[in-house]
Design a protein around this motif. Structure first.
Motif, PDB file in Angstrom:
ATOM      1  N   MET A   1      18.490  -0.457   2.998  1.00 13.92           N
ATOM      2  CA  MET A   1      18.125  -0.075   4.197  1.00 13.92           C
ATOM      3  C   MET A   1      16.857   0.884   4.148  1.00 13.92           C
ATOM      4  SD  MET A   1      18.999  -1.293   7.253  1.00 13.92           S
ATOM      5  CE  MET A   1      18.774  -0.998   8.907  1.00 13.92           C
ATOM      6  N   VAL A   2      17.092   1.675   3.552  1.00 10.74           N
ATOM      7  CA  VAL A   2      16.117   2.888   3.638  1.00 10.74           C
ATOM      8  C   VAL A   2      14.745   2.437   3.073  1.00 10.74           C
ATOM      9  CG1 VAL A   2      15.700   5.243   2.866  1.00 10.74           C
ATOM     10  CG2 VAL A   2      17.916   4.966   3.459  1.00 10.74           C
ATOM     11  N   PHE A   3      14.853   1.546   2.002  1.00  9.36           N
ATOM     12  CA  PHE A   3      13.943   0.858   1.184  1.00  9.36           C
ATOM     13  C   PHE A   3      12.688   0.160   2.254  1.00  9.36           C
ATOM     14  CE2 PHE A   3      11.815  -2.209  -1.548  1.00  9.36           C
ATOM     15  CZ  PHE A   3      11.102  -1.297  -2.269  1.00  9.36           C
ATOM     16  N   ILE A   4      13.689  -0.893   3.097  1.00 13.23           N
ATOM     17  CA  ILE A   4      12.775  -1.570   4.089  1.00 13.23           C
ATOM     18  C   ILE A   4      12.372  -0.720   5.037  1.00 13.23           C
ATOM     19  CG2 ILE A   4      13.611  -3.191   5.817  1.00 13.23           C
ATOM     20  CD1 ILE A   4      15.566  -4.547   3.825  1.00 13.23           C
ATOM     21  N   GLU A   5      12.723   0.238   5.483  1.00 11.88           N
ATOM     22  CA  GLU A   5      12.166   1.396   6.389  1.00 11.88           C
ATOM     23  C   GLU A   5      10.792   1.932   5.970  1.00 11.88           C
ATOM     24  OE1 GLU A   5      14.857   4.007   8.122  1.00 11.88           O
ATOM     25  OE2 GLU A   5      16.379   2.529   8.702  1.00 11.88           O
ATOM     26  N   ILE A   6      10.961   2.447   4.500  1.00  5.85           N
ATOM     27  CA  ILE A   6       9.667   2.977   4.072  1.00  5.85           C
ATOM     28  C   ILE A   6       8.582   1.990   3.860  1.00  5.85           C
ATOM     29  CG2 ILE A   6       8.966   3.805   1.658  1.00  5.85           C
ATOM     30  CD1 ILE A   6      11.618   4.694   1.298  1.00  5.85           C
ATOM     31  N   ILE A   7       8.853   0.671   3.496  1.00  7.92           N
ATOM     32  CA  ILE A   7       7.984  -0.582   3.465  1.00  7.92           C
ATOM     33  C   ILE A   7       7.549  -0.712   4.961  1.00  7.92           C
ATOM     34  CG2 ILE A   7       7.730  -3.075   3.040  1.00  7.92           C
ATOM     35  CD1 ILE A   7       9.848  -2.657   0.827  1.00  7.92           C
ATOM     36  N   PHE A   8       8.446  -0.550   5.651  1.00  9.71           N
ATOM     37  CA  PHE A   8       7.946  -0.852   7.158  1.00  9.71           C
ATOM     38  C   PHE A   8       6.817   0.468   7.691  1.00  9.71           C
ATOM     39  CE2 PHE A   8       8.175   0.354  11.650  1.00  9.71           C
ATOM     40  CZ  PHE A   8       7.695  -0.801  12.159  1.00  9.71           C
ATOM     41  N   ILE A  36      -9.381  -8.793   8.149  1.00  8.10           N
ATOM     42  CA  ILE A  36      -8.652  -9.721   7.274  1.00  8.10           C
ATOM     43  C   ILE A  36      -7.403  -8.830   6.627  1.00  8.10           C
ATOM     44  CG2 ILE A  36      -8.366 -10.868   5.090  1.00  8.10           C
ATOM     45  CD1 ILE A  36     -11.563 -11.821   5.756  1.00  8.10           C
ATOM     46  N   LEU A  37      -7.630  -7.538   6.432  1.00  8.95           N
ATOM     47  CA  LEU A  37      -6.473  -6.621   5.598  1.00  8.95           C
ATOM     48  C   LEU A  37      -5.534  -6.491   6.991  1.00  8.95           C
ATOM     49  CD1 LEU A  37      -5.384  -5.475   3.298  1.00  8.95           C
ATOM     50  CD2 LEU A  37      -6.927  -3.471   3.823  1.00  8.95           C
ATOM     51  N   SER A  38      -5.804  -6.247   7.960  1.00  9.59           N
ATOM     52  CA  SER A  38      -4.835  -5.882   9.165  1.00  9.59           C
ATOM     53  C   SER A  38      -4.191  -7.466   9.457  1.00  9.59           C
ATOM     54  CB  SER A  38      -5.896  -5.599  10.518  1.00  9.59           C
ATOM     55  OG  SER A  38      -6.461  -6.603  10.941  1.00  9.59           O
ATOM     56  N   PHE A  39      -4.734  -8.597   9.293  1.00 10.00           N
ATOM     57  CA  PHE A  39      -3.847  -9.608   9.609  1.00 10.00           C
ATOM     58  C   PHE A  39      -2.890  -9.903   8.379  1.00 10.00           C
ATOM     59  CE2 PHE A  39      -7.584 -11.926  11.835  1.00 10.00           C
ATOM     60  CZ  PHE A  39      -7.165 -11.568  13.276  1.00 10.00           C
ATOM     61  N   ILE A  40      -3.430  -9.638   7.326  1.00 11.92           N
ATOM     62  CA  ILE A  40      -2.289  -9.774   6.205  1.00 11.92           C
ATOM     63  C   ILE A  40      -1.325  -8.568   6.078  1.00 11.92           C
ATOM     64  CG2 ILE A  40      -2.235  -9.437   3.468  1.00 11.92           C
ATOM     65  CD1 ILE A  40      -5.010 -10.496   3.438  1.00 11.92           C
ATOM     66  N   THR A  41      -1.586  -7.430   6.481  1.00 11.81           N
ATOM     67  CA  THR A  41      -0.432  -6.543   6.845  1.00 11.81           C
ATOM     68  C   THR A  41       0.275  -6.823   8.020  1.00 11.81           C
ATOM     69  OG1 THR A  41      -1.834  -5.092   7.746  1.00 11.81           O
ATOM     70  CG2 THR A  41      -1.556  -4.421   5.599  1.00 11.81           C
ATOM     71  N   SER A  42      -0.188  -7.326   9.124  1.00 15.03           N
ATOM     72  CA  SER A  42       0.715  -7.808  10.208  1.00 15.03           C
ATOM     73  C   SER A  42       1.623  -8.956   9.897  1.00 15.03           C
ATOM     74  CB  SER A  42      -0.029  -8.297  11.440  1.00 15.03           C
ATOM     75  OG  SER A  42      -0.893  -9.272  11.158  1.00 15.03           O
ATOM     76  N   ALA A  43       1.048  -9.904   8.839  1.00 15.51           N
ATOM     77  CA  ALA A  43       1.988 -10.872   8.208  1.00 15.51           C
ATOM     78  C   ALA A  43       3.063 -10.420   7.545  1.00 15.51           C
ATOM     79  CB  ALA A  43       1.289 -11.853   7.533  1.00 15.51           C
ATOM     80  N   ALA A  44       2.928  -9.162   6.895  1.00 12.88           N
ATOM     81  CA  ALA A  44       3.773  -8.645   5.893  1.00 12.88           C
ATOM     82  C   ALA A  44       4.753  -7.975   7.059  1.00 12.88           C
ATOM     83  CB  ALA A  44       3.052  -7.765   4.959  1.00 12.88           C
ATOM     84  N   LEU A  45       4.636  -7.523   8.254  1.00 11.87           N
ATOM     85  CA  LEU A  45       5.557  -6.805   8.981  1.00 11.87           C
ATOM     86  C   LEU A  45       6.157  -8.086   9.656  1.00 11.87           C
ATOM     87  CD1 LEU A  45       3.511  -4.287  10.787  1.00 11.87           C
ATOM     88  CD2 LEU A  45       5.637  -3.955   9.382  1.00 11.87           C
ATOM     89  N   TRP A  46       5.707  -9.423   9.846  1.00 13.61           N
ATOM     90  CA  TRP A  46       6.552 -10.401  10.326  1.00 13.61           C
ATOM     91  C   TRP A  46       7.477 -10.731   9.283  1.00 13.61           C
ATOM     92  CZ3 TRP A  46       6.797 -11.847  14.841  1.00 13.61           C
ATOM     93  CH2 TRP A  46       5.908 -11.693  15.897  1.00 13.61           C
TER      94      TRP A  46
END
Length: 78
Positions: A1-8, A36-46
Motif C-alpha cells: 500500500m505504501v509502495f503504490i502511494e510512493i509511485i503515485f 508526450i511525457l505528460s500523456f505517458i505519466t497520466s496514463a501511468a496514473l490511470w
C-alpha cells in the motif's frame, strides 16, 4: 500500500513538472516532447487506478496520433 502511494506521488510530480515544461519551453519541439511525457505519466496514473482501457486509449489516440501530427506541423514550420 505504501509502495503504490510512493509511485503515485512520483508520477504526479513528474506530471506537474512536464505540464509546467509544456508552458515554459520556448522551443516547440521540447514543448511537444514534454507534452508526450505528460500523456505517458497520466496514463501511468490511470493504470494505478486500474483503468487499463483509458490508459491504453490515452496512449494510442493522443500520443500515437495527435502528437505525431503536431510534431509534423512543427517540423514543417521550422
Amino acid at each position: 500500500m505504501v509502495f503504490i502511494e510512493i509511485i503515485f506521488y512520483v508520477f504526479s510530480s513528474i506530471l506537474v513538472l512536464t505540464s509546467i515544461g509544456v508552458i515554459l519551453f520556448k522551443n516547440p519541439v521540447y514543448s511537444a516532447i514534454s507534452l508526450i511525457l505528460s500523456f505517458i505519466t497520466s496514463a501511468a496514473l490511470w493504470l494505478l487506478l486500474q483503468a487499463q482501457f483509458l490508459a491504453i486509449v490515452l496512449i494510442l489516440v493522443y500520443v500515437g496520433a495527435v502528437m505525431v501530427l503536431f510534431l509534423f506541423v512543427v517540423m514543417m514550420l521550422d
